[in-house]
Design a protein around this motif. Structure first.
Motif, short mmCIF file in Angstrom:
data_model
loop_
_atom_site.label_atom_id
_atom_site.label_comp_id
_atom_site.label_asym_id
_atom_site.label_seq_id
_atom_site.Cartn_x
_atom_site.Cartn_y
_atom_site.Cartn_z
N ALA A 73 48.07 40.98 19.11
CA ALA A 73 46.38 41.32 19.76
C ALA A 73 46.67 42.11 20.86
CB ALA A 73 45.23 40.76 19.52
N GLY A 74 46.49 43.24 21.31
CA GLY A 74 47.05 43.31 22.78
C GLY A 74 46.49 42.87 23.58
N GLY A 75 45.26 42.42 23.58
CA GLY A 75 43.56 41.80 24.63
C GLY A 75 42.94 43.06 24.57
N PRO A 76 42.10 43.07 25.05
CA PRO A 76 40.96 44.15 25.18
C PRO A 76 41.51 44.88 26.67
CG PRO A 76 40.23 41.75 26.81
CD PRO A 76 41.39 41.63 25.99
N THR A 77 40.39 45.97 26.31
CA THR A 77 41.67 46.95 26.82
C THR A 77 40.14 47.49 28.44
OG1 THR A 77 39.05 48.54 26.53
CG2 THR A 77 40.95 48.86 25.01
N TYR A 78 40.97 48.01 28.86
CA TYR A 78 40.26 48.14 30.41
C TYR A 78 38.95 48.22 30.28
CZ TYR A 78 39.06 49.92 35.02
OH TYR A 78 39.02 50.28 36.82
N ASP A 79 38.31 49.13 29.49
CA ASP A 79 36.77 49.96 29.90
C ASP A 79 36.50 48.54 28.91
OD1 ASP A 79 37.15 52.16 30.87
OD2 ASP A 79 37.55 53.07 28.87
N GLU A 84 32.43 44.04 30.37
CA GLU A 84 32.16 42.14 30.58
C GLU A 84 31.32 42.72 32.18
OE1 GLU A 84 33.99 38.39 29.39
OE2 GLU A 84 34.80 39.93 29.15
N ALA A 85 32.89 42.06 33.08
CA ALA A 85 32.50 42.49 34.73
C ALA A 85 31.47 42.49 35.44
CB ALA A 85 33.86 43.13 35.53
N LYS A 86 30.82 43.91 34.94
CA LYS A 86 29.70 44.71 35.42
C LYS A 86 28.67 43.80 34.94
CE LYS A 86 27.24 49.45 34.72
NZ LYS A 86 27.42 50.94 34.29
N GLN A 87 28.40 43.37 32.91
CA GLN A 87 27.29 41.91 32.89
C GLN A 87 27.32 41.34 33.21
OE1 GLN A 87 28.61 42.60 28.65
NE2 GLN A 87 27.40 44.04 28.01
N ARG A 88 28.19 40.67 34.58
CA ARG A 88 28.42 39.69 34.85
C ARG A 88 28.44 39.89 36.54
NH1 ARG A 88 33.60 35.66 33.85
NH2 ARG A 88 32.97 35.60 30.97
N ASN A 89 27.97 41.43 36.73
CA ASN A 89 27.69 41.48 38.07
C ASN A 89 29.22 40.79 39.51
OD1 ASN A 89 26.02 42.70 40.02
ND2 ASN A 89 24.86 40.57 40.44
N ILE A 90 30.55 40.97 38.78
CA ILE A 90 31.42 41.15 39.66
C ILE A 90 31.78 41.82 40.47
CG2 ILE A 90 33.81 40.24 39.63
CD1 ILE A 90 33.17 39.40 36.59
N LYS A 91 31.88 41.69 41.97
CA LYS A 91 31.79 42.60 43.03
C LYS A 91 33.17 43.16 42.91
CE LYS A 91 27.25 41.53 44.91
NZ LYS A 91 26.29 42.46 43.86
N GLY A 92 33.94 43.98 43.52
CA GLY A 92 34.87 45.11 43.35
C GLY A 92 34.97 45.19 42.50
N ARG A 93 34.90 45.12 41.01
CA ARG A 93 35.42 45.31 40.08
C ARG A 93 36.04 47.01 40.08
NH1 ARG A 93 29.57 45.28 39.23
NH2 ARG A 93 29.02 47.34 38.55
N GLN A 99 45.05 43.67 35.84
CA GLN A 99 45.15 42.41 35.69
C GLN A 99 43.82 41.40 36.26
OE1 GLN A 99 48.64 41.82 36.87
NE2 GLN A 99 49.59 39.42 36.59
N GLN A 100 43.75 42.81 37.71
CA GLN A 100 42.64 41.75 38.53
C GLN A 100 41.49 41.47 37.70
OE1 GLN A 100 43.21 45.02 41.26
NE2 GLN A 100 44.58 44.10 42.41
N LEU A 101 40.56 42.09 36.86
CA LEU A 101 39.89 42.44 36.03
C LEU A 101 39.94 41.05 35.49
CD1 LEU A 101 38.66 45.08 34.92
CD2 LEU A 101 36.96 44.26 36.97
N GLN A 102 41.25 40.83 34.65
CA GLN A 102 40.96 39.79 33.84
C GLN A 102 41.43 38.23 34.59
OE1 GLN A 102 45.38 40.50 31.45
NE2 GLN A 102 43.62 40.90 29.86
N HIS A 103 41.67 38.25 35.60
CA HIS A 103 41.44 37.22 36.56
C HIS A 103 39.87 36.75 36.93
CE1 HIS A 103 43.04 33.88 39.04
NE2 HIS A 103 42.07 34.98 39.97
N ALA A 104 39.13 37.84 37.37
CA ALA A 104 37.96 37.64 37.51
C ALA A 104 36.93 37.27 36.63
CB ALA A 104 37.51 39.10 38.42
N LEU A 105 37.20 37.16 35.99
CA LEU A 105 36.38 37.66 34.73
C LEU A 105 37.00 35.70 33.96
CD1 LEU A 105 35.97 40.78 32.44
CD2 LEU A 105 34.79 39.04 33.65
N GLY A 106 38.43 35.00 34.53
CA GLY A 106 38.66 34.00 34.61
C GLY A 106 39.47 34.03 33.17
N ARG A 107 40.55 35.02 32.23
CA ARG A 107 41.40 34.53 31.06
C ARG A 107 42.76 35.88 31.77
NH1 ARG A 107 38.60 39.59 27.32
NH2 ARG A 107 36.72 38.54 27.58
#
Length: 108
Positions: A73-79, A84-93, A99-107
């Motif tokens: 599996a190539g994992g989830p795409t950037y989009d 998911e970051a938008k749904q969780r209301n992560i600032k600066g997304r 890679q930064q999105l994965q880190h912010a989401l705890g992945r």
């Protein structure tokens, strides 16, 4: 499967589910993947009432499977990560890369 699905989508769902079970997936996991795949194909072809942007603009499920079949599996795409970051209301997304999105989401 959603009610009102075409016979073609029902067959597609059963085929994917049976194939995954033959490869050793649990019944629950096989049903989930089959439903997600069929629902995405329904959205891509305009058969569903609503569709996410990643369902209609991402590469098709069959093409992605062919691309990733030999390296896992190539994992989830950037989009997908961005949504998911938008749904969780992560600032600066909006300025983050994949890679930064994965880190912010705890992945990590």
């Amino acid at each position: 499967m959603p009610s009102g699905s075409s016979p073609k989508r029902e067959r597609q769902y059963e085929h994917i589910k049976d194939s995954l079970k033959d490869r050793g997936s649990s019944d629950k996991r096989a049903k989930e993947i089959a439903a997600r795949t069929v629902n995405k194909e329904r959205a891509r072809s305009g058969e569903s009432k609503t569709a996410s942007r990643s369902s209609t603009h991402d590469i098709s499920s069959s093409r992605r499977g062919g691309l990733r079949s030999h390296r896992g599996a190539g994992g989830p795409t950037y989009d997908q990560l961005y949504n998911e970051a938008k749904q969780r209301n992560i600032k600066g997304r909006s300025t983050m890369n994949k890679q930064q999105l994965q880190h912010a989401l705890g992945r990590s």
